[in-house]
Design an enzyme around this catalytic site. Sequence first.
Site, PDB file in Angstrom:
ATOM      1  N   LEU A 171       6.269  -4.862   4.218  1.00  0.00           N
ATOM      2  CA  LEU A 171       4.833  -4.606   4.407  1.00  0.00           C
ATOM      3  C   LEU A 171       4.391  -3.296   3.762  1.00  0.00           C
ATOM      4  CD1 LEU A 171       4.435  -5.508   8.215  1.00  0.00           C
ATOM      5  CD2 LEU A 171       4.586  -7.029   6.251  1.00  0.00           C
ATOM      6  N   GLY A 182       1.988   1.275   9.436  1.00  0.00           N
ATOM      7  CA  GLY A 182       0.671   0.733   9.101  1.00  0.00           C
ATOM      8  C   GLY A 182       0.149  -0.198  10.190  1.00  0.00           C
ATOM      9  N   GLN A 183      -1.048  -0.734   9.940  1.00  0.00           N
ATOM     10  CA  GLN A 183      -1.671  -1.649  10.909  1.00  0.00           C
ATOM     11  C   GLN A 183      -0.745  -2.818  11.244  1.00  0.00           C
ATOM     12  OE1 GLN A 183      -5.882  -3.781  10.948  1.00  0.00           O
ATOM     13  NE2 GLN A 183      -4.540  -4.906   9.582  1.00  0.00           N
ATOM     14  N   ASP A 184      -0.328  -3.562  10.214  1.00  0.00           N
ATOM     15  CA  ASP A 184       0.463  -4.779  10.453  1.00  0.00           C
ATOM     16  C   ASP A 184       1.851  -4.439  10.988  1.00  0.00           C
ATOM     17  OD1 ASP A 184      -1.720  -5.913   9.293  1.00  0.00           O
ATOM     18  OD2 ASP A 184      -0.630  -6.996   7.724  1.00  0.00           O
ATOM     19  N   SER A 206      -1.208 -11.163  -0.899  1.00  0.00           N
ATOM     20  CA  SER A 206      -2.600 -10.888  -0.539  1.00  0.00           C
ATOM     21  C   SER A 206      -3.573 -11.848  -1.211  1.00  0.00           C
ATOM     22  CB  SER A 206      -2.930  -9.461  -0.970  1.00  0.00           C
ATOM     23  OG  SER A 206      -4.330  -9.248  -0.946  1.00  0.00           O
ATOM     24  N   ASP A 222      11.601   5.171   1.316  1.00  0.00           N
ATOM     25  CA  ASP A 222      10.409   5.000   0.479  1.00  0.00           C
ATOM     26  C   ASP A 222      10.702   3.867  -0.510  1.00  0.00           C
ATOM     27  OD1 ASP A 222       8.013   7.295  -0.526  1.00  0.00           O
ATOM     28  OD2 ASP A 222       8.433   5.503  -1.721  1.00  0.00           O
ATOM     29  N   TYR A 271      -4.054  -2.928  -7.752  1.00  0.00           N
ATOM     30  CA  TYR A 271      -3.363  -3.365  -6.533  1.00  0.00           C
ATOM     31  C   TYR A 271      -3.028  -4.855  -6.620  1.00  0.00           C
ATOM     32  CZ  TYR A 271      -3.022  -5.083  -1.687  1.00  0.00           C
ATOM     33  OH  TYR A 271      -2.628  -5.715  -0.537  1.00  0.00           O
ATOM     34  N   GLU A 310      -6.203 -10.954  -2.387  1.00  0.00           N
ATOM     35  CA  GLU A 310      -6.711 -10.231  -3.561  1.00  0.00           C
ATOM     36  C   GLU A 310      -6.127 -10.806  -4.848  1.00  0.00           C
ATOM     37  OE1 GLU A 310      -8.893  -7.336  -4.126  1.00  0.00           O
ATOM     38  OE2 GLU A 310      -9.610  -8.309  -2.317  1.00  0.00           O
ATOM     39  N   SER A 330      -2.115   0.221  -0.091  1.00  0.00           N
ATOM     40  CA  SER A 330      -2.815  -1.046   0.145  1.00  0.00           C
ATOM     41  C   SER A 330      -4.323  -0.964  -0.068  1.00  0.00           C
ATOM     42  CB  SER A 330      -2.518  -1.538   1.560  1.00  0.00           C
ATOM     43  OG  SER A 330      -3.203  -0.739   2.500  1.00  0.00           O
TER      44      SER A 330
HETATM   45  P1  NAP Z   1      -1.519  -0.269   5.774  1.00  0.00           P
HETATM   46  O1  NAP Z   1      -2.088  -0.092   7.140  1.00  0.00           O
HETATM   47  O2  NAP Z   1      -2.128   0.455   4.628  1.00  0.00           O
HETATM   48  O3  NAP Z   1       0.032   0.106   5.852  1.00  0.00           O
HETATM   49  C1  NAP Z   1       0.794   0.278   4.702  1.00  0.00           C
HETATM   50  C2  NAP Z   1       2.155   0.816   5.094  1.00  0.00           C
HETATM   51  O4  NAP Z   1       2.923   1.038   3.902  1.00  0.00           O
HETATM   52  C3  NAP Z   1       2.107   2.159   5.840  1.00  0.00           C
HETATM   53  O5  NAP Z   1       3.129   2.164   6.802  1.00  0.00           O
HETATM   54  C4  NAP Z   1       2.428   3.136   4.723  1.00  0.00           C
HETATM   55  O6  NAP Z   1       2.998   4.344   5.193  1.00  0.00           O
HETATM   56  C5  NAP Z   1       3.474   2.337   3.957  1.00  0.00           C
HETATM   57  N1  NAP Z   1       3.726   2.854   2.614  1.00  0.00           N
HETATM   58  C6  NAP Z   1       2.841   3.324   1.708  1.00  0.00           C
HETATM   59  N2  NAP Z   1       3.466   3.746   0.604  1.00  0.00           N
HETATM   60  C7  NAP Z   1       4.792   3.546   0.818  1.00  0.00           C
HETATM   61  C8  NAP Z   1       5.962   3.810   0.070  1.00  0.00           C
HETATM   62  N3  NAP Z   1       5.902   4.383  -1.141  1.00  0.00           N
HETATM   63  N4  NAP Z   1       7.160   3.465   0.597  1.00  0.00           N
HETATM   64  C9  NAP Z   1       7.226   2.902   1.826  1.00  0.00           C
HETATM   65  N5  NAP Z   1       6.172   2.654   2.595  1.00  0.00           N
HETATM   66  C10 NAP Z   1       4.954   2.962   2.098  1.00  0.00           C
HETATM   67  O7  NAP Z   1      -1.504  -1.813   5.384  1.00  0.00           O
HETATM   68  P2  NAP Z   1      -1.598  -3.107   6.334  1.00  0.00           P
HETATM   69  O8  NAP Z   1      -3.032  -3.480   6.472  1.00  0.00           O
HETATM   70  O9  NAP Z   1      -0.757  -2.898   7.535  1.00  0.00           O
HETATM   71  O10 NAP Z   1      -0.948  -4.214   5.385  1.00  0.00           O
HETATM   72  C11 NAP Z   1       0.449  -4.475   5.397  1.00  0.00           C
HETATM   73  C12 NAP Z   1       0.842  -5.133   4.088  1.00  0.00           C
HETATM   74  O11 NAP Z   1       0.102  -6.337   3.922  1.00  0.00           O
HETATM   75  C13 NAP Z   1       0.573  -4.301   2.834  1.00  0.00           C
HETATM   76  O12 NAP Z   1       1.579  -4.605   1.895  1.00  0.00           O
HETATM   77  C14 NAP Z   1      -0.770  -4.822   2.342  1.00  0.00           C
HETATM   78  O13 NAP Z   1      -0.894  -4.594   0.968  1.00  0.00           O
HETATM   79  C15 NAP Z   1      -0.645  -6.282   2.698  1.00  0.00           C
HETATM   80  N6  NAP Z   1      -1.878  -7.011   2.996  1.00  0.00           N
HETATM   81  C16 NAP Z   1      -2.766  -6.527   3.892  1.00  0.00           C
HETATM   82  C17 NAP Z   1      -3.895  -7.272   4.210  1.00  0.00           C
HETATM   83  C18 NAP Z   1      -4.895  -6.806   5.228  1.00  0.00           C
HETATM   84  O14 NAP Z   1      -6.009  -7.360   5.256  1.00  0.00           O
HETATM   85  N7  NAP Z   1      -4.556  -5.873   6.111  1.00  0.00           N
HETATM   86  C19 NAP Z   1      -4.093  -8.538   3.607  1.00  0.00           C
HETATM   87  C20 NAP Z   1      -3.139  -8.990   2.702  1.00  0.00           C
HETATM   88  C21 NAP Z   1      -2.021  -8.235   2.408  1.00  0.00           C
HETATM   89  P3  NAP Z   1       2.082   5.628   5.624  1.00  0.00           P
HETATM   90  O15 NAP Z   1       1.670   5.370   7.043  1.00  0.00           O
HETATM   91  O16 NAP Z   1       3.014   6.754   5.455  1.00  0.00           O
HETATM   92  O17 NAP Z   1       0.905   5.646   4.683  1.00  0.00           O
HETATM   93  O1  F7E Z   2     -13.206  -3.977   1.152  1.00  0.00           O
HETATM   94  C1  F7E Z   2     -16.717  -3.773   0.086  1.00  0.00           C
HETATM   95  C2  F7E Z   2     -15.651  -3.716  -1.004  1.00  0.00           C
HETATM   96  O2  F7E Z   2     -11.551  -2.124   1.328  1.00  0.00           O
HETATM   97  C3  F7E Z   2     -13.825  -5.204   1.474  1.00  0.00           C
HETATM   98  C4  F7E Z   2      -6.823  -4.627   1.928  1.00  0.00           C
HETATM   99  O3  F7E Z   2      -6.199  -4.760   3.187  1.00  0.00           O
HETATM  100  O4  F7E Z   2      -7.787  -6.799   2.095  1.00  0.00           O
HETATM  101  C5  F7E Z   2      -8.098  -5.446   1.906  1.00  0.00           C
HETATM  102  O5  F7E Z   2      -8.740  -5.231   0.664  1.00  0.00           O
HETATM  103  C6  F7E Z   2     -15.118  -5.352   0.688  1.00  0.00           C
HETATM  104  C7  F7E Z   2     -14.979  -5.058  -0.811  1.00  0.00           C
HETATM  105  O6  F7E Z   2     -10.843  -4.534   1.760  1.00  0.00           O
HETATM  106  C8  F7E Z   2     -17.358  -0.384   1.174  1.00  0.00           C
HETATM  107  O7  F7E Z   2     -16.252  -3.525  -2.291  1.00  0.00           O
HETATM  108  C9  F7E Z   2     -18.531  -2.107   0.579  1.00  0.00           C
HETATM  109  O8  F7E Z   2     -15.655  -6.037  -1.534  1.00  0.00           O
HETATM  110  O9  F7E Z   2     -12.228  -3.384   3.411  1.00  0.00           O
HETATM  111  P1  F7E Z   2     -11.943  -3.409   1.970  1.00  0.00           P
HETATM  112  P2  F7E Z   2     -10.317  -5.310   0.479  1.00  0.00           P
HETATM  113  O10 F7E Z   2     -10.634  -4.626  -0.781  1.00  0.00           O
HETATM  114  O11 F7E Z   2     -10.805  -6.712   0.626  1.00  0.00           O
HETATM  115  C10 F7E Z   2      -6.926  -7.373   1.092  1.00  0.00           C
HETATM  116  C11 F7E Z   2      -6.666  -8.803   1.464  1.00  0.00           C
HETATM  117  C12 F7E Z   2      -5.707  -6.563   0.852  1.00  0.00           C
HETATM  118  O12 F7E Z   2      -4.659  -7.094   0.501  1.00  0.00           O
HETATM  119  C13 F7E Z   2      -5.865  -5.096   0.832  1.00  0.00           C
HETATM  120  O13 F7E Z   2      -4.614  -4.437   1.035  1.00  0.00           O
HETATM  121  O14 F7E Z   2     -16.037  -4.390   1.180  1.00  0.00           O
HETATM  122  N1  F7E Z   2     -17.216  -2.459   0.510  1.00  0.00           N
HETATM  123  N2  F7E Z   2     -18.636  -0.830   0.975  1.00  0.00           N
HETATM  124  C14 F7E Z   2     -16.466  -1.413   0.874  1.00  0.00           C
HETATM  125  N3  F7E Z   2     -15.133  -1.270   0.996  1.00  0.00           N
HETATM  126  C15 F7E Z   2     -14.665  -0.066   1.417  1.00  0.00           C
HETATM  127  N4  F7E Z   2     -13.323   0.098   1.569  1.00  0.00           N
HETATM  128  N5  F7E Z   2     -15.501   0.979   1.699  1.00  0.00           N
HETATM  129  C16 F7E Z   2     -16.859   0.876   1.598  1.00  0.00           C
HETATM  130  O15 F7E Z   2     -17.586   1.834   1.863  1.00  0.00           O
END
Ligand code: NAP
Ligand code: F7E
Length: 337
Positions: free
Chosen positions: A86, A12-14, A135, A64, A159, A137, A90
């Site tokens: 991570l 994933g991204q992180d 998160s 997994d 989520y 969230e 997500s």
């Molecule tokens: P991401 O890009 O969606 O990456 C998620 C990772 O989890 C991917 O490597 C995915 O694999 C893997 N995964 C999905 N289902 C799985 C399973 N059943 N078993 C093992 N691995 C699995 O998310 P991210 O943005 O890097 O975020 C990393 C973590 O931080 C996540 O837990 C997310 O919920 C949390 N988080 C993210 C944000 C944010 O803004 N980015 C903020 C707060 C918390 P595949 O590549 O195969 O799909």
């Molecule tokens: O939405 C609005 C949507 O999907 C942000 C994940 O990394 O951060 C992420 O969750 C906002 C929301 O991120 C579209 O309704 C409008 O209010 O980019 P998002 P998220 O839901 O904040 C948290 C911290 C995590 O933990 C999560 O894993 O944008 N929005 N129009 C839209 N969102 C999406 N996806 N697509 C649209 O077209």
Amino acid sequence: MSKTALITGITGQDGSYLAEFLMSKGYRVHGMMRRSSTFTTGRIDHLYEGFGAHATGLKLHYGDLGDATGLRRILGEVMPDEVYNLGAQSHVRISFDQPEYTADVVGMGTLRLLEAIRDHMQATGVPIRYYQAGSSEMYGKVVETPQRETTPFHPRSPYACAKVFAYWQTVNYREAYGLFAVNGILFNHESPRRTENFVTRKITRTAARIKLGLQKELSLGNLDAKRDWGFAGDYVQAMWMMLQQPEPGDYVIATGETHSVKEFLEMVFARLKLDWKKYVEIDKRLFRPSEVDLLLGDSSKARKVLGWKPKVSFPQLVDMMVTADLELAEREKRAEG
Ligand code: NAP
Ligand code: F7E
């Protein structure tokens, strides 16, 4: 001696930024990835060579979060000093379509991993430090602004409910078994590596394609939601810092600035000298059954205790993502001939 880290969600991204960062610190880095019928290692291809016993650099293991036996086997093989959990389904909107699956991977997956770590430590006597990807969230329908470590949770999606479960399991393993386990409560963080169905990347990617005539319109949902957006590269450093402390604790990681989706949209289109109103259509299907209206984090604890602060500003983040997506669109255009 260099330390060994295991990262779930390495593809994933992180995961990709964290692997790069830990490798730059001299860590031996192992990642767990899911089997898929298509290749999912695009973000980490530059970090690993070979697979299994033949690998150099980053090492990958199939696994997994739904498969406890596999988690236990990987821990035994890797013998990590630090585990970064991570892995997750997500996507908040998609969690409404797949609530049970999301709860299983995000919530129960965390519990499976914590149980595996507890047993592994008991069997080997070797300590592990554990990072849980919490998160913003979890704050959901916020009861105070800005949100800090003490702000009560009110999750608004399957989520977020699963992340709250994972958060408390992590706290409980710390309190019940003395595990060095921390929750990072990370606010939204983005980058050119963000998956294209999160709103920031969807906007930068589509706007760049519109600029080059590859696409005509951009469909979006709620433009009024506000988020505290930072750069993923800065945020993974905070994960590592949390595990280097003398005592475990939970930390908010955020920039302390909030912007609406509309503001993000306006900045991106302005940067490309386009009028967004000509291209954006609102699609009701992209709205969520329950929305998180406003997130704004107070990361003073992390700034004070960890010495962490974000380096990339909001305009710099927008610029970085637009520049990367313009280059990508230019390559696509050339390929189209
Ligand atoms: P991401 O890009 O969606 O990456 C998620 C990772 O989890 C991917 O490597 C995915 O694999 C893997 N995964 C999905 N289902 C799985 C399973 N059943 N078993 C093992 N691995 C699995 O998310 P991210 O943005 O890097 O975020 C990393 C973590 O931080 C996540 O837990 C997310 O919920 C949390 N988080 C993210 C944000 C944010 O803004 N980015 C903020 C707060 C918390 P595949 O590549 O195969 O799909
Ligand atoms: O939405 C609005 C949507 O999907 C942000 C994940 O990394 O951060 C992420 O969750 C906002 C929301 O991120 C579209 O309704 C409008 O209010 O980019 P998002 P998220 O839901 O904040 C948290 C911290 C995590 O933990 C999560 O894993 O944008 N929005 N129009 C839209 N969102 C999406 N996806 N697509 C649209 O077209």
